[in-house]
Motif scaffolding. Structure first.
Motif, PDB file in Angstrom:
ATOM      1  N   GLY A  99      45.640  46.555  50.129  1.00  0.00           N
ATOM      2  CA  GLY A  99      44.637  47.607  50.150  1.00  0.00           C
ATOM      3  C   GLY A  99      43.640  47.500  51.278  1.00  0.00           C
ATOM      4  N   ALA A 100      43.489  46.293  51.867  1.00  0.00           N
ATOM      5  CA  ALA A 100      42.515  46.104  52.943  1.00  0.00           C
ATOM      6  C   ALA A 100      42.893  46.877  54.194  1.00  0.00           C
ATOM      7  CB  ALA A 100      42.374  44.620  53.259  1.00  0.00           C
ATOM      8  N   ASP A 101      44.173  47.243  54.334  1.00  0.00           N
ATOM      9  CA  ASP A 101      44.617  47.965  55.523  1.00  0.00           C
ATOM     10  C   ASP A 101      44.040  49.372  55.607  1.00  0.00           C
ATOM     11  OD1 ASP A 101      46.105  45.832  56.380  1.00  0.00           O
ATOM     12  OD2 ASP A 101      47.981  46.544  55.477  1.00  0.00           O
ATOM     13  N   SER A 102      43.820  49.992  54.471  1.00  0.00           N
ATOM     14  CA  SER A 102      43.426  51.402  54.476  1.00  0.00           C
ATOM     15  C   SER A 102      42.032  51.666  53.916  1.00  0.00           C
ATOM     16  CB  SER A 102      44.443  52.221  53.667  1.00  0.00           C
ATOM     17  OG  SER A 102      44.562  51.712  52.343  1.00  0.00           O
ATOM     18  N   ASP A 103      41.404  50.657  53.315  1.00  0.00           N
ATOM     19  CA  ASP A 103      40.099  50.854  52.691  1.00  0.00           C
ATOM     20  C   ASP A 103      39.141  49.754  53.128  1.00  0.00           C
ATOM     21  OD1 ASP A 103      37.902  51.224  51.106  1.00  0.00           O
ATOM     22  OD2 ASP A 103      38.965  51.101  49.193  1.00  0.00           O
ATOM     23  N   PRO A 104      38.188  50.064  53.999  1.00  0.00           N
ATOM     24  CA  PRO A 104      37.265  49.030  54.487  1.00  0.00           C
ATOM     25  C   PRO A 104      36.397  48.436  53.386  1.00  0.00           C
ATOM     26  CG  PRO A 104      36.550  51.219  55.182  1.00  0.00           C
ATOM     27  CD  PRO A 104      37.918  51.383  54.615  1.00  0.00           C
ATOM     28  N   GLY A 105      36.277  49.115  52.264  1.00  0.00           N
ATOM     29  CA  GLY A 105      35.489  48.595  51.158  1.00  0.00           C
ATOM     30  C   GLY A 105      36.278  47.755  50.179  1.00  0.00           C
ATOM     31  N   TYR A 106      37.568  47.623  50.430  1.00  0.00           N
ATOM     32  CA  TYR A 106      38.447  46.866  49.539  1.00  0.00           C
ATOM     33  C   TYR A 106      38.161  45.380  49.685  1.00  0.00           C
ATOM     34  CZ  TYR A 106      42.867  45.417  47.348  1.00  0.00           C
ATOM     35  OH  TYR A 106      43.816  44.860  46.537  1.00  0.00           O
ATOM     36  N   ASP A 107      37.892  44.702  48.578  1.00  0.00           N
ATOM     37  CA  ASP A 107      37.513  43.290  48.609  1.00  0.00           C
ATOM     38  C   ASP A 107      38.674  42.417  48.135  1.00  0.00           C
ATOM     39  OD1 ASP A 107      36.308  40.845  48.589  1.00  0.00           O
ATOM     40  OD2 ASP A 107      34.543  41.473  47.443  1.00  0.00           O
ATOM     41  N   ALA A 108      39.551  42.080  49.072  1.00  0.00           N
ATOM     42  CA  ALA A 108      40.716  41.267  48.721  1.00  0.00           C
ATOM     43  C   ALA A 108      40.307  39.879  48.254  1.00  0.00           C
ATOM     44  CB  ALA A 108      41.653  41.161  49.923  1.00  0.00           C
ATOM     45  N   ARG A 109      39.257  39.340  48.837  1.00  0.00           N
ATOM     46  CA  ARG A 109      38.804  37.999  48.460  1.00  0.00           C
ATOM     47  C   ARG A 109      38.421  37.946  46.976  1.00  0.00           C
ATOM     48  NH1 ARG A 109      37.156  33.922  51.565  1.00  0.00           N
ATOM     49  NH2 ARG A 109      37.431  34.033  53.825  1.00  0.00           N
ATOM     50  N   ARG A 110      37.731  38.969  46.510  1.00  0.00           N
ATOM     51  CA  ARG A 110      37.300  38.984  45.111  1.00  0.00           C
ATOM     52  C   ARG A 110      38.513  39.023  44.186  1.00  0.00           C
ATOM     53  NH1 ARG A 110      36.366  42.972  41.317  1.00  0.00           N
ATOM     54  NH2 ARG A 110      34.851  42.428  39.701  1.00  0.00           N
ATOM     55  N   LEU A 111      39.489  39.841  44.516  1.00  0.00           N
ATOM     56  CA  LEU A 111      40.673  39.947  43.671  1.00  0.00           C
ATOM     57  C   LEU A 111      41.477  38.653  43.674  1.00  0.00           C
ATOM     58  CD1 LEU A 111      41.808  43.582  44.565  1.00  0.00           C
ATOM     59  CD2 LEU A 111      40.607  42.797  42.516  1.00  0.00           C
ATOM     60  N   VAL A 112      41.569  38.014  44.837  1.00  0.00           N
ATOM     61  CA  VAL A 112      42.294  36.747  44.909  1.00  0.00           C
ATOM     62  C   VAL A 112      41.550  35.671  44.120  1.00  0.00           C
ATOM     63  CG1 VAL A 112      43.018  34.894  46.474  1.00  0.00           C
ATOM     64  CG2 VAL A 112      43.455  37.292  47.076  1.00  0.00           C
ATOM     65  N   ALA A 113      40.214  35.698  44.162  1.00  0.00           N
ATOM     66  CA  ALA A 113      39.430  34.742  43.368  1.00  0.00           C
ATOM     67  C   ALA A 113      39.702  34.924  41.874  1.00  0.00           C
ATOM     68  CB  ALA A 113      37.945  34.916  43.668  1.00  0.00           C
ATOM     69  N   LEU A 114      39.832  36.181  41.440  1.00  0.00           N
ATOM     70  CA  LEU A 114      40.150  36.438  40.042  1.00  0.00           C
ATOM     71  C   LEU A 114      41.547  35.926  39.700  1.00  0.00           C
ATOM     72  CD1 LEU A 114      38.716  40.072  39.668  1.00  0.00           C
ATOM     73  CD2 LEU A 114      37.801  37.978  38.644  1.00  0.00           C
ATOM     74  N   LEU A 115      42.488  36.114  40.626  1.00  0.00           N
ATOM     75  CA  LEU A 115      43.843  35.610  40.412  1.00  0.00           C
ATOM     76  C   LEU A 115      43.835  34.095  40.232  1.00  0.00           C
ATOM     77  CD1 LEU A 115      46.980  35.809  40.477  1.00  0.00           C
ATOM     78  CD2 LEU A 115      46.822  35.693  42.970  1.00  0.00           C
ATOM     79  N   LEU A 116      43.118  33.397  41.098  1.00  0.00           N
ATOM     80  CA  LEU A 116      43.080  31.942  41.027  1.00  0.00           C
ATOM     81  C   LEU A 116      42.341  31.460  39.778  1.00  0.00           C
ATOM     82  CD1 LEU A 116      42.478  31.095  44.771  1.00  0.00           C
ATOM     83  CD2 LEU A 116      44.585  30.873  43.481  1.00  0.00           C
ATOM     84  N   ALA A 117      41.325  32.208  39.372  1.00  0.00           N
ATOM     85  CA  ALA A 117      40.611  31.849  38.147  1.00  0.00           C
ATOM     86  C   ALA A 117      41.556  31.938  36.951  1.00  0.00           C
ATOM     87  CB  ALA A 117      39.412  32.764  37.948  1.00  0.00           C
ATOM     88  N   GLY A 118      42.483  32.890  37.009  1.00  0.00           N
ATOM     89  CA  GLY A 118      43.434  33.060  35.913  1.00  0.00           C
ATOM     90  C   GLY A 118      44.452  31.943  35.819  1.00  0.00           C
ATOM     91  N   LEU A 119      44.555  31.123  36.861  1.00  0.00           N
ATOM     92  CA  LEU A 119      45.488  30.003  36.849  1.00  0.00           C
ATOM     93  C   LEU A 119      44.920  28.786  36.136  1.00  0.00           C
ATOM     94  CD1 LEU A 119      46.734  30.042  40.562  1.00  0.00           C
ATOM     95  CD2 LEU A 119      47.804  31.126  38.586  1.00  0.00           C
ATOM     96  N   ARG A 120      43.612  28.803  35.873  1.00  0.00           N
ATOM     97  CA  ARG A 120      42.976  27.611  35.318  1.00  0.00           C
ATOM     98  C   ARG A 120      43.554  27.240  33.961  1.00  0.00           C
ATOM     99  NH1 ARG A 120      38.307  25.894  38.109  1.00  0.00           N
ATOM    100  NH2 ARG A 120      38.561  24.064  36.781  1.00  0.00           N
ATOM    101  N   GLN A 121      43.724  25.971  33.775  1.00  0.00           N
ATOM    102  CA  GLN A 121      44.225  25.433  32.511  1.00  0.00           C
ATOM    103  C   GLN A 121      43.051  25.378  31.527  1.00  0.00           C
ATOM    104  OE1 GLN A 121      47.045  24.953  30.635  1.00  0.00           O
ATOM    105  NE2 GLN A 121      47.841  23.313  31.922  1.00  0.00           N
ATOM    106  N   LEU A 122      43.142  26.107  30.431  1.00  0.00           N
ATOM    107  CA  LEU A 122      42.031  26.152  29.454  1.00  0.00           C
ATOM    108  C   LEU A 122      42.130  24.980  28.486  1.00  0.00           C
ATOM    109  CD1 LEU A 122      42.052  29.989  28.726  1.00  0.00           C
ATOM    110  CD2 LEU A 122      40.625  28.718  30.346  1.00  0.00           C
TER     111      LEU A 122
END
Length: 204
Positions: free
Chosen positions: A181-204
């Motif tokens: 999405g970063a290619d077409s939308d300057p307001g798209y925050d790929a870093r935030r989405l990737v941070a959420l993805l990595l947070a979802g990997l955490r072992q609870l």
């Protein structure tokens, strides 16, 4: 997030130097890395078809210097691509050594990987061209980066921070898809989405 500074050895501008076994001059390495960093920065804002004079101005050199190091635009694009891949490769072990936890190292490395994907602005179209020089780049990308990502994942899993059934290529594909999405939308925050993805990997 802080950047991890690494020095990347690429074509040194001294034909035959490596084949003859002679060490590259330090100033030649620095000059070429300055050109590659400048080209990468210009590619982010203007795409890979940006005027060479813009890259020269960013690097503080004349256009003749660019052409002396990289006779064609394809040569420059390939060198920038490889330069950024190698920066990500070298960053993996450095982050593991300096981060508070392996998961923190993985998070920081993912941020660098996002930067790399975003700076490929316009490169996808070039890679689909009939220029044979680009054919091997995807294989190079996979061969160099997947083992580094796997090392980070294995360290985090061994520390009990994330699940153990995650494949490196799978994670890299997921991050790549989130960056589209970063290619077409300057307001798209790929870093935030990737941070959420990595947070979802955490072992609870």
């Amino acid at each position: 997030m802080s950047r991890v500074e690494v020095n990347v050895a690429v074509n040194d501008g001294e034909p035959g130097a490596e084949r003859a076994g002679r060490p590259r001059r330090a100033d030649a390495r620095r000059n070429e890395e300055t050109l590659l960093d400048a080209a990468a920065a210009v590619f982010v804002t203007s795409g890979v078809e940006a005027p060479i004079r813009d890259i020269a101005a960013k690097a503080g050199v004349g256009t003749a210097t660019i052409y002396r190091h990289f006779p064609t635009r394809a040569d420059l694009i390939i060198a920038v691509y490889r330069h950024q891949v190698e920066a990500c490769v070298e960053a993996g072990p450095a982050l593991l050594a300096t981060s508070a936890t392996p998961h923190a190292a993985l998070e920081r490395w993912a941020g660098l990987f996002v930067d790399f994907l975003v700076t490929k602005h316009g490169l996808a179209a070039v890679l689909r061209s009939d220029n044979g020089q680009f054919d091997a780049l995807h294989t190079y990308f996979v061969d160099r980066l997947v083992p580094v990502c796997a090392q980070l994942i294995q360290a985090a899993a061994a520390a009990g921070e994330i699940h153990t059934d995650l494949e490196a290529y799978e994670l890299m594909r997921g991050i790549g898809n989130l960056c589209i999405g970063a290619d077409s939308d300057p307001g798209y925050d790929a870093r935030r989405l990737v941070a959420l993805l990595l947070a979802g990997l955490r072992q609870l």
